[in-house]
Design a protein around this motif. Structure first.
Motif, PDB file in Angstrom:
ATOM      1  N   ILE A  44       0.836  -1.210   0.000  1.00 50.22           N
ATOM      2  CA  ILE A  44       0.000   0.000   0.000  1.00 50.22           C
ATOM      3  C   ILE A  44       0.863   1.250   0.000  1.00 50.22           C
ATOM      4  N   THR A  45       1.893   1.237   0.829  1.00 40.61           N
ATOM      5  CA  THR A  45       2.777   2.402   0.921  1.00 40.61           C
ATOM      6  C   THR A  45       3.506   2.659  -0.398  1.00 40.61           C
ATOM      7  N   GLU A  46       3.991   1.592  -1.007  1.00 45.29           N
ATOM      8  CA  GLU A  46       4.701   1.739  -2.281  1.00 45.29           C
ATOM      9  C   GLU A  46       3.791   2.315  -3.359  1.00 45.29           C
ATOM     10  N   GLU A  47       2.563   1.817  -3.442  1.00 47.19           N
ATOM     11  CA  GLU A  47       1.636   2.318  -4.444  1.00 47.19           C
ATOM     12  C   GLU A  47       1.245   3.766  -4.163  1.00 47.19           C
ATOM     13  N   ALA A  48       1.084   4.101  -2.878  1.00 46.81           N
ATOM     14  CA  ALA A  48       0.753   5.473  -2.519  1.00 46.81           C
ATOM     15  C   ALA A  48       1.850   6.434  -2.967  1.00 46.81           C
ATOM     16  N   VAL A  49       3.083   6.050  -2.726  1.00 51.45           N
ATOM     17  CA  VAL A  49       4.212   6.898  -3.123  1.00 51.45           C
ATOM     18  C   VAL A  49       4.291   7.020  -4.644  1.00 51.45           C
ATOM     19  N   LYS A  50       4.115   5.893  -5.349  1.00 57.65           N
ATOM     20  CA  LYS A  50       4.162   5.927  -6.812  1.00 57.65           C
ATOM     21  C   LYS A  50       3.090   6.850  -7.389  1.00 57.65           C
ATOM     22  N   SER A  51       1.935   6.895  -6.717  1.00 49.02           N
ATOM     23  CA  SER A  51       0.830   7.712  -7.221  1.00 49.02           C
ATOM     24  C   SER A  51       1.021   9.200  -6.933  1.00 49.02           C
ATOM     25  N   GLY A  52       2.034   9.527  -6.134  1.00 47.75           N
ATOM     26  CA  GLY A  52       2.262  10.926  -5.789  1.00 47.75           C
ATOM     27  C   GLY A  52       1.529  11.376  -4.544  1.00 47.75           C
ATOM     28  N   ALA A  53       1.071  10.436  -3.715  1.00 46.18           N
ATOM     29  CA  ALA A  53       0.361  10.790  -2.488  1.00 46.18           C
ATOM     30  C   ALA A  53       1.249  11.639  -1.588  1.00 46.18           C
ATOM     31  N   GLN A  54       0.646  12.661  -1.010  1.00 45.04           N
ATOM     32  CA  GLN A  54       1.360  13.541  -0.088  1.00 45.04           C
ATOM     33  C   GLN A  54       1.123  13.183   1.371  1.00 45.04           C
ATOM     34  N   ARG A  55       0.086  12.376   1.630  1.00 42.77           N
ATOM     35  CA  ARG A  55      -0.245  12.037   3.023  1.00 42.77           C
ATOM     36  C   ARG A  55      -0.786  10.616   3.088  1.00 42.77           C
ATOM     37  N   LEU A  56      -0.439   9.912   4.166  1.00 36.63           N
ATOM     38  CA  LEU A  56      -0.985   8.592   4.445  1.00 36.63           C
ATOM     39  C   LEU A  56      -1.597   8.600   5.835  1.00 36.63           C
ATOM     40  N   TYR A  57      -2.887   8.211   5.915  1.00 36.33           N
ATOM     41  CA  TYR A  57      -3.560   8.041   7.199  1.00 36.33           C
ATOM     42  C   TYR A  57      -3.533   6.563   7.582  1.00 36.33           C
ATOM     43  N   VAL A  58      -3.246   6.300   8.855  1.00 32.26           N
ATOM     44  CA  VAL A  58      -3.401   4.966   9.424  1.00 32.26           C
ATOM     45  C   VAL A  58      -4.291   5.099  10.650  1.00 32.26           C
ATOM     46  N   PHE A  59      -5.362   4.310  10.693  1.00 29.56           N
ATOM     47  CA  PHE A  59      -6.282   4.340  11.827  1.00 29.56           C
ATOM     48  C   PHE A  59      -6.543   2.906  12.268  1.00 29.56           C
ATOM     49  N   PHE A  60      -6.114   2.574  13.496  1.00 27.72           N
ATOM     50  CA  PHE A  60      -6.346   1.253  14.069  1.00 27.72           C
ATOM     51  C   PHE A  60      -7.209   1.409  15.316  1.00 27.72           C
ATOM     52  N   ALA A  61      -8.291   0.639  15.409  1.00 26.62           N
ATOM     53  CA  ALA A  61      -9.130   0.618  16.603  1.00 26.62           C
ATOM     54  C   ALA A  61      -9.372  -0.833  16.996  1.00 26.62           C
ATOM     55  N   GLY A  62      -9.087  -1.154  18.237  1.00 25.52           N
ATOM     56  CA  GLY A  62      -9.242  -2.518  18.734  1.00 25.52           C
ATOM     57  C   GLY A  62      -8.486  -2.665  20.036  1.00 25.52           C
ATOM     58  N   HIS A  63      -8.109  -3.886  20.360  1.00 23.76           N
ATOM     59  CA  HIS A  63      -7.323  -4.116  21.568  1.00 23.76           C
ATOM     60  C   HIS A  63      -5.854  -3.816  21.291  1.00 23.76           C
ATOM     61  N   GLY A  64      -5.152  -3.421  22.342  1.00 23.64           N
ATOM     62  CA  GLY A  64      -3.733  -3.140  22.225  1.00 23.64           C
ATOM     63  C   GLY A  64      -3.040  -3.349  23.555  1.00 23.64           C
ATOM     64  N   GLY A  65      -1.745  -3.155  23.553  1.00 22.80           N
ATOM     65  CA  GLY A  65      -0.961  -3.296  24.776  1.00 22.80           C
ATOM     66  C   GLY A  65       0.444  -2.794  24.560  1.00 22.80           C
ATOM     67  N   GLN A  66       1.228  -2.868  25.611  1.00 18.88           N
ATOM     68  CA  GLN A  66       2.603  -2.371  25.567  1.00 18.88           C
ATOM     69  C   GLN A  66       3.525  -3.454  26.104  1.00 18.88           C
ATOM     70  N   THR A  67       4.617  -3.715  25.381  1.00 22.69           N
ATOM     71  CA  THR A  67       5.550  -4.742  25.819  1.00 22.69           C
ATOM     72  C   THR A  67       6.246  -4.324  27.102  1.00 22.69           C
ATOM     73  N   ARG A  68       6.669  -5.322  27.869  1.00 22.89           N
ATOM     74  CA  ARG A  68       7.417  -5.071  29.106  1.00 22.89           C
ATOM     75  C   ARG A  68       8.906  -4.997  28.789  1.00 22.89           C
ATOM     76  N   LEU A  69       9.611  -4.161  29.529  1.00 17.52           N
ATOM     77  CA  LEU A  69      11.041  -3.975  29.293  1.00 17.52           C
ATOM     78  C   LEU A  69      11.829  -5.163  29.817  1.00 17.52           C
ATOM     79  N   GLU A  70      12.784  -5.608  29.007  1.00 16.49           N
ATOM     80  CA  GLU A  70      13.715  -6.628  29.456  1.00 16.49           C
ATOM     81  C   GLU A  70      15.073  -6.018  29.782  1.00 16.49           C
ATOM     82  N   PHE A  71      15.371  -4.893  29.162  1.00 14.06           N
ATOM     83  CA  PHE A  71      16.648  -4.218  29.372  1.00 14.06           C
ATOM     84  C   PHE A  71      16.388  -2.721  29.563  1.00 14.06           C
ATOM     85  N   ALA A  72      17.214  -2.088  30.388  1.00 15.92           N
ATOM     86  CA  ALA A  72      17.022  -0.675  30.684  1.00 15.92           C
ATOM     87  C   ALA A  72      17.259   0.201  29.462  1.00 15.92           C
ATOM     88  N   THR A  73      17.956  -0.307  28.473  1.00 21.19           N
ATOM     89  CA  THR A  73      18.311   0.505  27.301  1.00 21.19           C
ATOM     90  C   THR A  73      17.288   0.430  26.180  1.00 21.19           C
TER      91      THR A  73
END
Length: 359
Positions: free
Chosen positions: A97-126
């Motif tokens: 999708i991104t490649e075709e958008a760029v080829k077409s000359g698109a100036q903006r890409l919207y991404v909208f995700f709605a659903g469940h989500g979460g955040q990974t836990r840290l294994e390293f301080a860095t």
């Protein structure tokens, strides 16, 4: 401005995901897509809209109704509204999708995700935690992080290969994932910077390690974040336009009226580079004025008051009476003041429908 969009909403997940059913994610995705397809909204051509929800939306808006009669095919498979899009279907489609958008000359890409989500836990301080969206085949029983879409990896990838402007909205929780759920794989190959990237705008429903709620709490039908976000995109204007900064202020102030204590939700917006300069919409609101009802409880009858908008313009002056005062006003931020300028109440008129304010 030529734009493309990738829009996903998932209400129902498989049993081994161990996730509660959602009630607003599909409606949120449908509402965003309907705005994005509107010539006076996102102005996205139907062939440049990639939309997939599970289940199919029940009450789509007029622009989406037309689109659903002939939905754009995804690069790999789908959309198939009888099932939720899985990890592979999403991940393999994004580069195409991104490649075709760029080829077409698109100036903006919207991404909208709605659903469940979460955040990974840290294994390293860095390392930084990874914000994730759960695809339709997410499994809570696997340490392989099956079905997890890394939203931060997605953002970095799009900055390298996408159109000049990226607008990413994620209406999903960011609370820590269970310890047994591993980090999502890095699905994108190493790529060179295309040098096209100019500006990024992100809106997340919640801060780090926090929950995003659906409203109303007793009988949920929408995500609180998306309800305000899309209402702002449709109706909120400051001097005839809407910037990402304006939208952030509108959503941040208004969410306290939707997510009631003891619950709390604080959206998280980001724009780069600084200073803020992203204009999302220019022109008048899409659906005109909506009813605002103001009832005075502590102010004496006969007192003169004023209604002012977010740029302090006077929009109405009346005397307090016994009963509600009704004003037809666009969605936006307003204040009720006394004639001498004393602030009585500041609030967001959030619609659609009526907003009730007690002073």
């Amino acid at each position: 401005m030529a734009a493309w969009a990738l829009v996903i909403g998932i209400n129902e997940y498989p049993e081994d995901a161990k996730l509660t059913k959602l009630y607003g994610a599909v409606a949120d995705a449908a509402d965003f897509a309907d705005w994005a397809l509107d010539p006076a909204g996102g102005n996205i051509a139907p062939q440049n809209m990639f939309f997939w929800t599970y289940p199919a939306p029940e009450n789509p808006g007029p622009n989406l109704v037309t689109f659903m009669n002939n939905p754009t095919l995804w690069p790999t498979v789908g959309p198939d509204f009888s099932k939720a899009p899985g990890y592979i279907e999403i991940i393999r489609s994004i580069p195409a999708i991104t490649e075709e958008a760029v080829k077409s000359g698109a100036q903006r890409l919207y991404v909208f995700f709605a659903g469940h989500g979460g955040q990974t836990r840290l294994e390293f301080a860095t390392e930084e935690p990874q914000n994730c969206f759960m695809a339709g085949d997410f499994s809570a029983n696997s340490m392989l992080a099956l079905g997890l879409i890394g939203c931060d990896d997605l953002r970095r990838y799009l900055q390298l290969v996408g159109p000049p402007e990226l607008v990413l909205f994620f209406d999903c929780c960011r609370n820590p994932l269970p310890l047994k759920v591993g980090k999502p794989p890095a699905p994108y190959d190493r790529v060179n910077n295309s040098q096209r990237f100019a500006r990024l705008g992100i809106g997340r429903a919640a801060q780090d390690e926090q929950v995003a709620y659906e409203v109303p709490s007793a009988d949920p039908t929408r995500g609180a974040f998306s309800k305000l976000l899309i209402g702002g995109l449709r109706e909120h204007r400051v001097n005839g336009r809407l910037t990402l900064k304006d939208l952030e202020e509108f959503v941040t102030v208004g969410i306290a009226d939707l997510v009631k204590p003891p619950l709390e939700q604080f959206p998280d917006f980001l724009e780069r580079p600084r200073p803020p300069a992203m204009v999302l919409v220019q022109g008048p609101p899409l659906t005109g004025s909506l009813t605002l009802n103001v009832t005075f409880i502590t102010v004496p009858i006969g007192t003169e008051f004023q209604v002012r908008n977010e740029i302090t313009e006077l929009v109405a002056t009346e005397l307090v009476t016994d009963g509600a005062h009704h004003f037809d006003l666009p969605i936006g931020s307003y204040s009720i003041e006394l004639a001498d300028g004393t602030l009585l109440k500041a609030f967001n008129h959030i619609g659609p429908g009526a907003t009730d304010v007690d002073v």
